[in-house]
Design an enzyme around this catalytic site. Structure first.
Site, PDB file in Angstrom:
ATOM      1  N   GLY A 106       4.225  -4.164   4.031  1.00  0.00           N
ATOM      2  CA  GLY A 106       4.587  -5.472   3.456  1.00  0.00           C
ATOM      3  C   GLY A 106       4.249  -6.636   4.380  1.00  0.00           C
ATOM      4  N   GLY A 107       4.699  -6.565   5.607  1.00  0.00           N
ATOM      5  CA  GLY A 107       4.453  -7.654   6.558  1.00  0.00           C
ATOM      6  C   GLY A 107       2.966  -7.829   6.829  1.00  0.00           C
ATOM      7  CB  SER A 108       0.243  -5.359   7.419  1.00  0.00           C
ATOM      8  OG  SER A 108       0.917  -4.711   8.458  1.00  0.00           O
ATOM      9  CE  LYS A 160       0.683   1.487   4.472  1.00  0.00           C
ATOM     10  NZ  LYS A 160       1.419   2.648   4.848  1.00  0.00           N
ATOM     11  CG  ASP A 220      -1.027  -0.621   8.493  1.00  0.00           C
ATOM     12  OD1 ASP A 220      -1.864   0.216   8.881  1.00  0.00           O
ATOM     13  OD2 ASP A 220       0.144  -0.331   8.198  1.00  0.00           O
ATOM     14  N   PRO A 225       9.617  -3.622  -0.358  1.00  0.00           N
ATOM     15  CG  PRO A 225      10.410  -1.575  -1.164  1.00  0.00           C
ATOM     16  CD  PRO A 225       9.288  -2.571  -1.331  1.00  0.00           C
ATOM     17  CB  VAL A 226      11.870  -5.436   4.670  1.00  0.00           C
ATOM     18  CG1 VAL A 226      11.709  -5.731   6.157  1.00  0.00           C
ATOM     19  CG2 VAL A 226      11.578  -6.694   3.852  1.00  0.00           C
ATOM     20  CB  ALA A 227      11.512  -1.984   8.024  1.00  0.00           C
ATOM     21  CB  ALA A 228       9.966   0.282   3.114  1.00  0.00           C
TER      22      ALA A 228
HETATM   23  P1  ATP Z   1       4.024  -0.508   7.877  1.00  0.00           P
HETATM   24  O1  ATP Z   1       3.814   0.222   6.601  1.00  0.00           O
HETATM   25  O2  ATP Z   1       2.813  -1.305   8.320  1.00  0.00           O
HETATM   26  O3  ATP Z   1       4.653   0.319   8.959  1.00  0.00           O
HETATM   27  P2  ATP Z   1       6.557  -1.534   7.202  1.00  0.00           P
HETATM   28  O4  ATP Z   1       6.696  -1.527   5.737  1.00  0.00           O
HETATM   29  O5  ATP Z   1       7.125  -0.366   7.913  1.00  0.00           O
HETATM   30  O6  ATP Z   1       5.046  -1.686   7.573  1.00  0.00           O
HETATM   31  P3  ATP Z   1       7.228  -4.335   7.355  1.00  0.00           P
HETATM   32  O7  ATP Z   1       8.004  -4.514   6.096  1.00  0.00           O
HETATM   33  O8  ATP Z   1       5.843  -4.836   7.343  1.00  0.00           O
HETATM   34  O9  ATP Z   1       7.258  -2.801   7.812  1.00  0.00           O
HETATM   35  O10 ATP Z   1       8.020  -5.074   8.548  1.00  0.00           O
HETATM   36  C1  ATP Z   1       8.723  -4.455   9.547  1.00  0.00           C
HETATM   37  C2  ATP Z   1       9.442  -5.478  10.439  1.00  0.00           C
HETATM   38  O11 ATP Z   1       8.640  -6.624  10.689  1.00  0.00           O
HETATM   39  C3  ATP Z   1      10.713  -5.971   9.806  1.00  0.00           C
HETATM   40  O12 ATP Z   1      11.793  -5.394  10.477  1.00  0.00           O
HETATM   41  C4  ATP Z   1      10.708  -7.494   9.945  1.00  0.00           C
HETATM   42  O13 ATP Z   1      11.764  -7.984  10.727  1.00  0.00           O
HETATM   43  C5  ATP Z   1       9.393  -7.844  10.610  1.00  0.00           C
HETATM   44  N1  ATP Z   1       8.613  -8.818   9.819  1.00  0.00           N
HETATM   45  C6  ATP Z   1       7.931  -9.844  10.295  1.00  0.00           C
HETATM   46  N2  ATP Z   1       7.312 -10.525   9.316  1.00  0.00           N
HETATM   47  C7  ATP Z   1       7.588  -9.905   8.172  1.00  0.00           C
HETATM   48  C8  ATP Z   1       7.229 -10.137   6.812  1.00  0.00           C
HETATM   49  N3  ATP Z   1       6.454 -11.164   6.464  1.00  0.00           N
HETATM   50  N4  ATP Z   1       7.671  -9.264   5.885  1.00  0.00           N
HETATM   51  C9  ATP Z   1       8.438  -8.216   6.255  1.00  0.00           C
HETATM   52  N5  ATP Z   1       8.830  -7.964   7.509  1.00  0.00           N
HETATM   53  C10 ATP Z   1       8.416  -8.794   8.470  1.00  0.00           C
END
Ligand code: ATP
Length: 292
Positions: free
Chosen positions: A102-104, A11, A137, A95-98
């Protein structure tokens, strides 16, 4: 059903306002959420051996109960007393934690997948109610499309779909913690608030330009001074012809909206060649019903 494949879509936030702080420390938000066609791929296999096994292409992600896909599977398997096992393959692209949920979204896809695989008969609404136990989320990621999120992000109102456009996504090679952003936000001293109601009206009118001109994210007041590269990527996108460019969520990912596909492609090439961003994607808006 022995196996199922799912797409977990990312999203962006078209607007993000913080309207207060609750006694428990959580911030009250008003955000416009939009699903986009950038996704992780998830494969779930049923197994006779009980338990949940997770594999992922990113070595640094947890594969135990700290992974949100594990949490989602555990939640439904415990509730419905499922004695079989599942193995979950997760191919991350988002991208992770971005700031792109992604995780949600992975968790939401696993809820949807297990509901189908084990014929649990839960409605979308019932899946959303379970999702909120995993993260604020997750209900939105089950719902998808264009929505207003209030409360801590879990109170959702469906909005008219965002007009079609090209989306450029660029994440700089920095790590920004959500906790750092919210704890440094001076919510009661914000000089400006984005016009979320104006954006809702622009969605009703199908007016992409107006929607883009009203984009705003109060969290940039924390992240841009601390990490100027976020502002530089926005500048670059606007210079390349974006109708609007903004940080998504608590960052550090920046997205740009382009009415013109060719301009979007040229901006994509430019950012790929340059040194501001580490991950760059060109994608589109996803609205319910459309093919992914
Ligand atoms: P949001 O937009 O909801 O704040 P985000 O993009 O900031 O999400 P995510 O990528 O969902 O953050 O994940 C953040 C943390 O969650 C990561 O540091 C990771 O270690 C942990 N995590 C657990 N499961 C997952 C997953 N399936 N994908 C990504 N990260 C994950």
């Amino acid at each position: 059903m022995k196996e199922i494949r799912l797409k977990a879509l990312a999203k962006i936030n078209l607007g993000l306002d913080v309207v207060g702080k609750r006694e428990d420390g959580y911030h009250e938000v008003r955000m416009i959420m939009q699903t986009i066609k950038l996704y992780d791929e998830i494969e779930i296999h049923k197994a006779d051996k009980p338990g949940i096994r997770v594999k992922t292409n990113l070595q640094y992600l947890p594969v135990n109960e700290n992974n949100l896909v594990y949490k989602a599977a555990q939640l439904l398997m415990d509730e419905f007393g499922i004695s079989k096992g599942v193995s979950i393959k997760l191919r991350k692209v988002i991208p992770v934690a971005a700031g792109m949920a992604g995780g949600s979204s992975d968790a939401a896809a696993v809820l949807v997948g297990l509901n189908r695989m084990f014929e649990l008969g839960l409605t979308k609404q019932e899946l959303m109610e379970r999702g909120v136990k995993i993260g604020a989320d997750v209900p939105y990621c089950v719902m998808r499309g264009t929505a207003l999120a209030e409360g801590i992000g879990e109170k959702l109102t469906k909005l008219p779909p965002m007009p079609k456009c090209s989306l450029l996504i660029a994440k700089p090679g920095i790590h920004v913690s959500t906790k750092f952003v919210y704890s440094n936000l001076k919510a009661d001293q914000l000089a400006e608030h984005p016009d979320i109601d104006g954006q809702i009206q622009a969605l009703r009118d199908g007016d992409l330009r107006r929607l883009a001109s009203l984009m705003g994210n109060v969290l940039e007041t924390v992240t841009i001074p601390a990490y100027p590269v976020i502002g530089e990527i926005k500048e670059e996108m606007l210079n390349c012809g974006a109708a609007g460019a903004m940080m998504s969520g608590s960052g550090p990912t920046v997205f740009g909206l382009f009415e013109d596909k060719e301009q979007a492609r040229a901006a994509y090439e430019r950012l790929r060649r340059g040194s501001l961003a580490r991950q760059v994607y060109l994608t589109r808006v996803f609205n319910n019903g459309g093919a992914v």
